[in-house]
Design an enzyme around this catalytic site. Structure first.
Site, short mmCIF file in Angstrom:
data_model
loop_
_atom_site.label_atom_id
_atom_site.label_comp_id
_atom_site.label_asym_id
_atom_site.label_seq_id
_atom_site.Cartn_x
_atom_site.Cartn_y
_atom_site.Cartn_z
N ALA A 13 0.83 -1.21 0.00
CA ALA A 13 0.00 0.00 0.00
C ALA A 13 0.86 1.26 0.00
O ALA A 13 0.66 2.17 -0.81
CB ALA A 13 -0.94 -0.01 1.21
N LYS A 32 9.22 0.46 10.16
CA LYS A 32 9.62 0.06 11.51
C LYS A 32 10.72 -1.00 11.50
O LYS A 32 11.58 -1.03 12.37
CB LYS A 32 8.39 -0.46 12.26
N SER A 40 2.97 -7.72 3.45
CA SER A 40 2.73 -7.81 2.00
C SER A 40 3.65 -8.84 1.37
O SER A 40 3.27 -9.53 0.43
CB SER A 40 2.96 -6.44 1.34
N ALA A 43 2.22 -12.60 1.70
CA ALA A 43 0.98 -13.07 1.07
C ALA A 43 1.28 -14.19 0.08
O ALA A 43 2.03 -14.01 -0.87
CB ALA A 43 0.29 -11.91 0.37
N GLY A 45 -1.29 -16.69 -1.32
CA GLY A 45 -2.31 -17.12 -2.26
C GLY A 45 -2.35 -16.39 -3.58
O GLY A 45 -2.15 -16.98 -4.64
N GLY A 46 -2.65 -15.11 -3.57
CA GLY A 46 -2.74 -14.38 -4.82
C GLY A 46 -3.47 -13.07 -4.68
O GLY A 46 -3.63 -12.54 -3.59
N HIS A 328 -4.33 -13.77 11.71
CA HIS A 328 -3.81 -13.55 10.37
C HIS A 328 -4.04 -12.14 9.83
O HIS A 328 -3.13 -11.55 9.25
CB HIS A 328 -4.46 -14.56 9.41
N ARG A 363 -12.69 -11.24 5.98
CA ARG A 363 -12.14 -10.98 4.64
C ARG A 363 -12.22 -12.21 3.75
O ARG A 363 -11.85 -13.31 4.16
CB ARG A 363 -10.68 -10.52 4.74
#
Length: 434
Positions: A13, A32, A40, A43, A45-46, A328, A363
């Site tokens: 982001a 930090k 990020s 991740a 899966g996709g 998670h 989510r």
């Protein structure tokens, strides 16, 4: 230090936001930990995308259903309709997604999805996307990247943000003055004993928002991932066994090696079923088998999972692996509008620390990368348009009393307590209402 725009966080982001800001503005990105120590990068899966107009209704419904229909419909629509634009940007930046033999993009399916609509790169999609974004940001002469620099507070007056108080890698405490400040500081996994997150992600943005009366939303909406590799060792973080593994056909077994659940249930529902089975079996885990997935598919799609499991003594080609749920993802956070603006002037929040309502109570798998990127770009575009209307207050920033930040451990404990107490308060309130 003074800059035009301060971005706190170096995940996808924060990086994508910087890439979409004007090249004539000075941008400082602080992080930090190290530049690659953001969730990020983890991740697996996709990234979802709206493949065509025919899939809109189905994708929209899948997202809403996973979120228990508590999602912000406008935000969901924006995300879906912006997905192709984000994909084109990523391809230009050099991101390589899996492709079919004819060169077309490959798509996979995960829990909660009714169609195959998830782009992926092996089982390290986050690393592929974020590393390419980082490489492009490093090429920008107007961006300064600072590692191991922690935000201790924001500097604000009369509900206007003028920058932040930070501690650098040498322990020096100082301020950074900025016309715009963007909180992209990640989730809250570091507050939990078992989490897939990096330990330094402790909800600092949320704690600081609580301190300054910035509006929050659904801070108690915390997602537990159903399948992380069980271990008795005390690790830095729990290792994720991606949703994609179950999407490609992996099954879950109880202690008697009997299948006990539909593996493609939304994460929160599947987590409940796993906990119930663990209690019935009096076991600290359940078993996951990849027996239904061709060996070649396992080797090419999930090489990182294969490697990690092998290091822990498991041969995923020939035996089950023990899995257990772990914290998670953070669906709640700092409340923002559709352009990622907070309730404080000149302050934006993007990524996991923000809550635009896309995810609702839970989510949908592989929506996080897309949501982060879509609303990071929207923040950048709004800041670009409105920059001339901002103001700085260098004298006020320079005269901030820094002595109250001297005890870092006490401050960290204070922030941790603030966030956990707010989660507890909202959970109790929810139980009372029910």
């Amino acid at each position: 230090m003074k800059t035009d725009i301060l971005i706190i966080g170096s995940g996808c982001a924060g990086l994508y936001c910087a890439l979409n800001l004007p090249k004539d503005k000075n941008i400082v990105i602080i992080t930090k930990g190290g530049l690659e120590q953001s969730d990020s990068f983890l991740a697996q899966g996709g990234m979802c995308m709206l493949r065509n107009d025919k899939d809109f209704e189905s994708y929209f419904e899948d997202t809403m259903k996973a979120g228990h229909y508590e999602n912000n419909k406008e935000s969901v629509e924006i995300m879906l309709n912006s997905s192709k634009d984000v994909l084109l940007d990523l391809l230009i930046y050099g991101v390589e997604f899996q492709r079919e033999k004819d060169g077309s993009l490959s798509f996979t399916k995960e829990g909660g999805h009714s169609e195959k609509r998830i782009l992926f790169h092996k089982d390290i999609t986050g690393k592929e996307v974020t590393s390419k974004l980082l490489a492009r940001v490093k090429e920008l002469s107007n961006v300064t990247l600072i590692e191991y620099c922690a935000m201790l507070d924001i500097v604000c007056k009369d509900n206007v943000c003028y920058g932040a108080v930070v501690r650098d890698k040498d322990g020096k405490i100082h301020t950074i003055s900025a016309n715009y400040t963007v909180l992209a500081c990640g989730g809250i996994g570091g507050l939990y004993k078992h989490s897939t997150n990096f330990k330094q992600l402790t909800g600092d943005g949320v704690a600081i928002a609580l301190e300054h009366g910035i509006e929050l939303e659904n801070v108690n909406y915390v997602q537990i991932h159903p399948t992380t590799l069980y271990t008795e060792e005390k690790e830095e973080r729990s290792f994720l066994i991606s949703e994609s593994v179950r999407g490609e056909g992996a099954v879950l077994y109880n202690a008697k090696m009997e299948r006990f659940v539909n593996e493609l249930l939304p994460r929160d529902l599947l987590t409940e079923k796993i906990y119930e089975q663990m209690e019935k079996d009096n076991m600290p885990h359940v078993w996951l088998s990849m027996e239904n997935i061709p060996d070649e598919e396992i080797a090419t799609h999930f090489p990182n999972i294969v490697k990690h499991c092998k290091e822990k003594g498991y041969d995923v080609f020939n035996e089950c692996i023990p899995v257990v749920p772990a914290q998670h993802y953070f669906m709640g956070g700092i409340k923002v509008n559709s352009s990622s603006h907070t309730s404080m002037e000149q302050l934006y929040a993007i990524g996991e620390t923000a809550c635009n309502g896309v995810h609702g109570r839970n989510r949908l798998a592989s929506n996080s990368l897309l949501e982060s990127l879509v609303f990071a770009k929207r923040a950048a575009k709004e800041m670009s348009k409105q920059f001339d209307g901002t103001s700085c207050n260098d004298e006020f920033v320079e005269n901030v009393d820094l002595t109250k930040y001297a005890d870092g451990e006490a401050l960290a404990e204070k922030y941790k307590e603030l966030v956990l107490k707010e989660i507890e308060r909202l959970n109790e309130k929810s139980c009372t209402i029910q």
